[in-house]
Motif scaffolding. Structure first.
Motif, PDB file in Angstrom:
ATOM      1  N   LEU A 166      26.425  51.859  62.688  1.00 25.34           N
ATOM      2  CA  LEU A 166      25.535  52.859  63.262  1.00 25.34           C
ATOM      3  C   LEU A 166      25.391  52.670  64.766  1.00 25.34           C
ATOM      4  CD1 LEU A 166      22.826  52.969  60.461  1.00 25.34           C
ATOM      5  CD2 LEU A 166      24.103  54.952  61.299  1.00 25.34           C
ATOM      6  N   ARG A 171      24.252  56.090  66.562  1.00 23.67           N
ATOM      7  CA  ARG A 171      23.439  56.883  65.636  1.00 23.67           C
ATOM      8  C   ARG A 171      22.051  56.308  65.394  1.00 23.67           C
ATOM      9  NH1 ARG A 171      26.187  61.422  66.132  1.00 23.67           N
ATOM     10  NH2 ARG A 171      28.250  61.388  65.127  1.00 23.67           N
ATOM     11  N   VAL A 172      21.694  55.204  66.036  1.00 27.24           N
ATOM     12  CA  VAL A 172      20.372  54.642  65.784  1.00 27.24           C
ATOM     13  C   VAL A 172      19.468  54.887  66.980  1.00 27.24           C
ATOM     14  CG1 VAL A 172      21.100  52.894  64.136  1.00 27.24           C
ATOM     15  CG2 VAL A 172      21.152  52.361  66.564  1.00 27.24           C
ATOM     16  N   ASN A 267      30.080  55.859  59.700  1.00 23.72           N
ATOM     17  CA  ASN A 267      28.904  55.541  60.504  1.00 23.72           C
ATOM     18  C   ASN A 267      28.002  54.492  59.874  1.00 23.72           C
ATOM     19  OD1 ASN A 267      29.421  57.329  62.649  1.00 23.72           O
ATOM     20  ND2 ASN A 267      28.510  59.052  61.551  1.00 23.72           N
ATOM     21  N   VAL A 268      27.969  54.422  58.540  1.00 27.35           N
ATOM     22  CA  VAL A 268      27.031  53.500  57.888  1.00 27.35           C
ATOM     23  C   VAL A 268      27.692  52.216  57.427  1.00 27.35           C
ATOM     24  CG1 VAL A 268      25.444  55.321  57.201  1.00 27.35           C
ATOM     25  CG2 VAL A 268      27.289  54.655  55.644  1.00 27.35           C
TER      26      VAL A 268
END
Length: 280
Positions: A166, A171-172, A267-268
């Protein structure tokens, strides 16, 4: 096509094919860039993505090209659609909605774009709700309205083994970045206003998943809900998590176990699990 209204979504909805087919939902694939190769994620097997991640080959996600949405809308029109509800991942996580808007401007029929406010099965349940309205004879305004409502009201709870992927994808949120990298501390995340935010942490995987289940039960309590468990390369763990939730949320209507799209998986990271609670 039996209805004059078509429902389109993007592949971050992570809808099982059987549900997309049953409700005539057209799914447009996101793209993955693996090294220098740009590929529709529908053509990226999980094994290949995992191998690339293990080899630390650069991976990034990109929205469908505008033409991909255009041809999806053309296909719906050719099958008899007079209007289209196009439900998508929130713009804060992907520019897919921008690509859909470009295509909508060229469509032969009106296209109504809906922001799901998230991705994964939050988006999936919003698209399914719109398709159900269509199949029951509802009009485009009804379908659009219910998709918007489902997106706003849903919540997603996420477990990841590490924030590495992430962080690499940007994305965080700033709040989530404060988590350390100690392997024993597992972050628990959610999506708020299109951003990945922390809601807790625990020492060890089992305690973290226990907290996640407790939170999901609290959010579902007293409400009519659909429930999904999503995983990336962790089907057995996803099934076990689903069984725990079935016992504690017995009133859930639709219960779905699905692997997230490759674009979300990138992404994860492997081992990620999520629970989506979607009130109706």
């Amino acid at each position: 096509m039996s209805s004059r209204v078509a429902v389109v979504t993007d592949s971050t909805a992570s809808l099982p094919a059987r549900l997309a087919d049953r409700f005539n939902i057209i799914t447009v694939p996101m793209q993955l860039k693996i090294g220098s190769e740009l590929i529709d994620e529908a053509y990226v097997p999980t094994e290949r993505l995992l191998q690339a991640m293990e080899a630390q080959i650069p991976i990034s996600t990109q929205p469908p090209a505008p033409d991909a949405f255009f041809w999806a809308y053309q296909d719906a029109w050719a099958k008899g659609a007079e209007t289209i509800v196009s439900v998508h991942v929130t713009p804060k996580l992907s520019p897919a909605t921008d690509a859909a808007k470009v295509a909508a401007a060229k469509s032969r029929v009106p296209v109504f774009i809906v922001d799901s406010h998230s991705s994964g099965m939050t988006l999936g349940f919003a698209a399914l709700a719109a398709a159900r309205i269509v199949q029951s004879g509802g009009n485009v305004q009804n379908a659009r309205s219910v998709a918007e409502q489902r997106g706003r009201d849903a919540s997603v709870l996420i477990y990841v083994d590490t924030l590495q992927y992430l962080r690499q994808a940007g994305r965080v949120s700033a709040a989530a970045k404060v988590f350390g990298d100690a392997l024993s501390v597992k972050p628990l995340l959610t999506v708020v206003n299109g951003e990945v935010e922390p809601f807790g942490k625990a020492v060890g995987r089992d305690r973290a998943l226990g907290k996640l289940v407790d939170k999901a039960v609290a959010q579902a309590y007293g409400r009519n809900v659909d429930l999904a468990v999503e995983h990336f390369a962790a089907e057995k763990d996803g099934h076990e998590l689903l069984q725990m939730l079935r016992k504690r949320i017995p009133h859930a209507r639709d219960i779905v176990l699905t692997q997230v799209s490759a674009a979300i998986g990138a992404n994860v990271g492997p081992g990620a699990l999520a629970v989506t609670i979607s009130p109706f």
